[in-house]
Design an enzyme around this catalytic site. Structure first.
Site, short mmCIF file in Angstrom:
data_model
loop_
_atom_site.label_atom_id
_atom_site.label_comp_id
_atom_site.label_asym_id
_atom_site.label_seq_id
_atom_site.Cartn_x
_atom_site.Cartn_y
_atom_site.Cartn_z
N GLU A 40 -2.77 4.56 -10.48
CA GLU A 40 -1.37 4.96 -10.68
C GLU A 40 -0.86 4.44 -12.03
O GLU A 40 -1.16 3.29 -12.41
CB GLU A 40 -0.53 4.33 -9.55
CG GLU A 40 0.97 4.60 -9.65
CD GLU A 40 1.78 3.76 -8.65
OE1 GLU A 40 1.38 2.61 -8.35
OE2 GLU A 40 2.81 4.26 -8.19
N LYS A 111 4.96 11.63 -6.48
CA LYS A 111 4.98 10.57 -5.45
C LYS A 111 6.23 10.70 -4.57
O LYS A 111 7.36 10.77 -5.10
CB LYS A 111 4.94 9.21 -6.14
CG LYS A 111 4.85 8.01 -5.22
CD LYS A 111 4.78 6.74 -6.08
CE LYS A 111 4.63 5.47 -5.27
NZ LYS A 111 4.66 4.26 -6.13
N CYS A 146 -0.04 4.98 -4.08
CA CYS A 146 0.35 3.57 -3.91
C CYS A 146 1.22 3.33 -2.66
O CYS A 146 0.72 3.35 -1.55
CB CYS A 146 1.01 3.06 -5.19
SG CYS A 146 0.99 1.26 -5.34
O1 LIG Z 1 3.65 -1.39 -1.05
C1 LIG Z 1 3.30 -2.27 -1.83
O2 LIG Z 1 3.12 -3.43 -1.45
C2 LIG Z 1 3.06 -1.97 -3.28
C3 LIG Z 1 3.58 -0.64 -3.70
C4 LIG Z 1 3.61 -0.48 -5.17
O3 LIG Z 1 3.37 -1.40 -5.91
C5 LIG Z 1 3.90 0.83 -5.75
O4 LIG Z 1 4.05 1.83 -5.04
O5 LIG Z 1 3.97 0.91 -7.01
#
Ligand SMILES: O=C(O)CCC(=O)C(=O)O
Length: 264
Positions: A40, A111, A146
């Site tokens: 990402e 996203k 993510c």
């Molecule tokens: O859910 C998490 O602990 C990390 C999510 C995250 O860092 C993101 O989506 O950029």
């Protein structure tokens, strides 16, 4: 099927332009793989909120151009991770790009679940609305990004749309590494699907990254896991295992849809 997950070191010591060139070269080195996956927001860093607006690109911007060419030079399906996308209408999105082995764009996924609660991505970017799957010759990819990993209903939607291999680029922090591994295995087991989850290495915006990109099979077995630093994680897997698992242990058929709320 051979997949290579490129766990890129994202840190402020390297410019976006230089990282883009370096990553394109790394993709080219994966000729012979069927699928290559990037993390990402590897151009800016998922936590480098201050740079999102400056580094945002139109969908067909410099990262798109470089990755389309790298995919066709290597002759691989490329999930090019995500970019901060500037929509012509104004909003920013965290958008993943997928290219065919001839460098054609085959999917863009914005996203859906933005991270940060009341700050960061959650306020700087707009949310996507559409689930995205991509048909490859050997399997159907379902894509997520993510923080999406925490939302099982999104993955169930992908499975209902035919996904057999769930691809999750991430910039997951080291602080919650245990969740990363656990959730990747949970999504694989509950959906009886492969999970290919590719994170970043290094530290950016003061947030050490978890690395530990992971490939899990439909039975929940970890086929491969990276360490903390920059690494190419290559794995061979049999996409046919999804149908075998779903046939031999048909739990997905026992879903009870439309459960009523408890009576008071
Ligand atoms: O859910 C998490 O602990 C990390 C999510 C995250 O860092 C993101 O989506 O950029």
């Amino acid at each position: 099927m051979r997949a290579s997950l490129l766990q890129i070191d994202v840190n402020e010591g390297e410019s976006v332009e230089s990282r883009r060139r370096r990553v394109a070269a790394l993709v080219r080195e994966q000729a012979g793989a069927d699928l290559v996956v990037l993390p990402e927001l590897w151009t800016t860093g998922a936590f480098a909120y201050d740079g999102f607006a400056d580094e945002a690109e139109p969908l067909e911007g410099p990262t798109y151009e470089a990755m389309a060419k790298a995919a066709s030079d290597a002759g691989v399906w490329l999930h090019a991770g995500s970019i901060p996308e500037r929509d012509p209408e104004g909003p920013l999105y965290n958008t993943s790009l997928v290219f065919s082995p001839s460098g054609e764009p085959v999917a863009a996924y914005r996203k859906i679940h933005r991270f940060g609660f009341d700050k960061g991505e959650a306020v700087l970017m707009a949310a996507g609305e559409d689930l995205v799957t991509v048909r490859l010759p050997e399997t159907t990819l379902g894509v997520a990004t993510c923080y999406d990993l925490r939302f099982p209903e999104l993955f169930r939607g992908l499975v209902d749309a035919g996904a057999e291999t769930l691809v999750v680029p991430a910039g997951w922090p080291e602080r919650r590494r245990a969740h990363w591994t656990l959730l990747a295995q949970a999504r694989a087991v509950e959906n009886q699907a492969f999970v290919l989850a590719c994170g970043t290495a290094g530290t950016h915006a003061g947030v050490p990254q978890a690395g530990h990109s992971i490939v899990v099979d439909p039975w929940g077995e970890v086929l491969a896991q990276a360490g903390a630093g920059e690494q190419v994680l290559t794995v061979e897997f049999d996409p046919g295992k999804v149908a075998v698992t779903r046939d031999q242990f048909p739990a997905l058929k026992d879903r009870m849809l439309g459960l009523a709320a408890p009576r008071r």
